[in-house]
Design an enzyme around this catalytic site. Structure first.
Site, PDB file in Angstrom:
ATOM      1  NE  ARG A 179      -7.116   5.859  -0.529  1.00  0.00           N
ATOM      2  CZ  ARG A 179      -5.861   6.296  -0.592  1.00  0.00           C
ATOM      3  NH1 ARG A 179      -5.035   6.082   0.398  1.00  0.00           N
ATOM      4  NH2 ARG A 179      -5.429   6.956  -1.652  1.00  0.00           N
ATOM      5  CG  HIS A 183      -4.839   5.569  -6.918  1.00  0.00           C
ATOM      6  ND1 HIS A 183      -5.831   6.479  -6.611  1.00  0.00           N
ATOM      7  CD2 HIS A 183      -3.777   5.888  -6.110  1.00  0.00           C
ATOM      8  CE1 HIS A 183      -5.390   7.301  -5.660  1.00  0.00           C
ATOM      9  NE2 HIS A 183      -4.154   6.955  -5.343  1.00  0.00           N
ATOM     10  CD  GLN A 227      -1.000   9.085  -7.640  1.00  0.00           C
ATOM     11  OE1 GLN A 227      -1.407   9.185  -6.501  1.00  0.00           O
ATOM     12  NE2 GLN A 227      -0.060   9.884  -8.126  1.00  0.00           N
ATOM     13  CG  ASP A 244       2.828   2.242  -5.809  1.00  0.00           C
ATOM     14  OD1 ASP A 244       3.147   2.854  -4.765  1.00  0.00           O
ATOM     15  OD2 ASP A 244       1.705   1.696  -5.955  1.00  0.00           O
ATOM     16  CB  CYS A 269       1.518   7.208  -6.621  1.00  0.00           C
ATOM     17  SG  CYS A 269       1.871   5.643  -5.791  1.00  0.00           S
ATOM     18  NE  ARG A 285      -4.115  12.106  -6.460  1.00  0.00           N
ATOM     19  CZ  ARG A 285      -4.230  11.220  -5.471  1.00  0.00           C
ATOM     20  NH1 ARG A 285      -3.160  10.717  -4.905  1.00  0.00           N
ATOM     21  NH2 ARG A 285      -5.430  10.785  -5.073  1.00  0.00           N
TER      22      ARG A 285
HETATM   23  N1   CP Z   1      -0.841   8.690  -3.681  1.00  0.00           N
HETATM   24  C1   CP Z   1      -1.827   8.562  -2.778  1.00  0.00           C
HETATM   25  O1   CP Z   1      -2.972   8.229  -3.098  1.00  0.00           O
HETATM   26  O2   CP Z   1      -1.464   8.873  -1.505  1.00  0.00           O
HETATM   27  P1   CP Z   1      -2.330   8.625  -0.188  1.00  0.00           P
HETATM   28  O3   CP Z   1      -2.427   7.151   0.004  1.00  0.00           O
HETATM   29  O4   CP Z   1      -1.558   9.315   0.909  1.00  0.00           O
HETATM   30  O5   CP Z   1      -3.683   9.239  -0.395  1.00  0.00           O
HETATM   31  N1  NVA Z   2      -0.235   0.771  -4.361  1.00  0.00           N
HETATM   32  C1  NVA Z   2      -0.331   1.623  -3.206  1.00  0.00           C
HETATM   33  C2  NVA Z   2      -0.706   3.009  -3.619  1.00  0.00           C
HETATM   34  C3  NVA Z   2      -0.845   4.011  -2.509  1.00  0.00           C
HETATM   35  C4  NVA Z   2      -1.258   5.350  -2.998  1.00  0.00           C
HETATM   36  C5  NVA Z   2      -1.338   1.040  -2.228  1.00  0.00           C
HETATM   37  O1  NVA Z   2      -2.397   0.601  -2.681  1.00  0.00           O
HETATM   38  O2  NVA Z   2      -1.079   1.028  -1.026  1.00  0.00           O
END
Ligand code: CP
Ligand code: NVA
Length: 305
Positions: free
Chosen positions: A101, A128, A131, A223, A263, A291
């Site tokens: 990440r 992502h 997701q 989102d 999400c 997930r």
């Molecule tokens: N939806 C998602 O990826 O959540 P987190 O940021 O908590 O992993």
């Molecule tokens: N768009 C959001 C998604 C989190 C799962 C972010 O990047 O923070």
């Protein structure tokens, strides 16, 4: 399948379908897969916080007979403490897979380039994919068939939106994206999604108001307006996005039994109301649960190659 899962565009339509079919088997028969990745280890390199992604990968690999090592920013500050390529090459000697990440997307790409083991994108500023796979798997469970459905994405043209566009185009899902001017998905994403859509019959449209986009929608997806890394823009974004809230009034313009997706994490009262999150239309916690099942399927496919 390719070695890595960096983007939905790495997957063919039949690979996506295979992942869904395995996800549903893994979900129905947890015990049968309890040794599927026996003795395998994954490393989670996370430069940003996470609840769902971290926990579902850690629990997922354990349920498959393997184990996980979490490496936060204090341990591995990609490109700062050492070169990304050195991290990739070293970890490849210890573990069987890497979930990353990152902020900049190029770091996930670079990890994949130098790692001998599969690299899975657990979210970057751009994409992502895990997701998006869990989201459409959830829709298939709820609606049985997704080809031809109408999905309205309301809000920021961000990482979640980008991967959703890729997977929708691949599976023939029509998408209307509504964002304030200047916050639509990027041209690269739109043109990639549209060229895939040309081959599957999906329609991708961009709007600048939410009500036109949700007309006749079977699914409304939203989102956060402020993603991780954009915190200092929060006040400005609340003002810019204020007409893009997913609330009861917006839902009333869509199909009667329209499903609502997010999400998570959600900023209740900003992009979505409390009432809608808790409504019967919401499949938000099913998405979160899936997930786990979908990522177990992804890991089986990639780590057992
Ligand atoms: N939806 C998602 O990826 O959540 P987190 O940021 O908590 O992993
Ligand atoms: N768009 C959001 C998604 C989190 C799962 C972010 O990047 O923070």
């Amino acid at each position: 399948m390719k070695k890595d899962l960096i983007s939905i565009t790495d997957l063919s339509i039949s690979e996506i379908k295979d992942i869904f079919s395995l996800s549903s088997k893994v979900k129905k028969n947890k015990k049968k897969y309890s040794q599927a990745l026996f003795g395998k280890t994954i490393a989670l390199i996370f430069q940003k916080p996470s609840l769902r992604t971290r926990v579902s990968f850690e629990v997922g690999i354990k349920q498959l007979g393997g184990s996980a090592i979490y490496l936060g920013r204090e341990e591995v500050n990609l490109g700062v403490r050492e070169a990304v390529s050195d991290v990739a090459k070293t970890l490849s000697r210890y573990v069987d897979g890497i979930v990353a990440r990152t902020f900049e997307h190029k770091y996930v790409v670079e990890l994949a380039k130098y790692a001998d083991v599969p690299v899975i994108n657990g979210l970057s500023d751009l994409l992502h994919p895990c997701q998006a796979l869990a989201d459409i798997f959830t829709l298939e469970e709820k609606l049985k068939k997704v080809k031809g459905i109408r999905l309205a994405y309301i809000g920021d043209g961000n990482n979640v939106c980008n991967s959703l566009l890729h997977i929708s185009a691949k599976l023939g899902i029509n998408v209307n994206v509504a964002s304030p001017m200047g916050y639509s998905p990027g041209d690269d994403t739109l043109s990639a999604a549209r060229s895939i859509a040309d081959t599957t019959g999906a329609k991708i449209n961009v709007f600048f108001d939410a009500s036109s986009a949700v007309k006749d929608a079977d699914v409304i997806y939203t989102d956060v307006w402020t993603s991780m890394g954009q915190e200092e823009e929060r006040e400005k974004r609340i003002e810019i996005f204020k007409d893009f809230q997913t609330n009861k009034a917006l839902l009333s313009l869509a199909e009667k039994d329209c499903l609502v997706m997010h999400c998570l994490p959600a900023h209740r009262g900003e992009e979505i109301t409390e009432e809608v999150i808790e409504s019967k239309n919401s499949v938000i916690f099913d998405q979160a649960e899936n997930r786990l099942h979908v990522q177990k399927a992804i890991m089986i496919k990639l780590l057992n190659r």
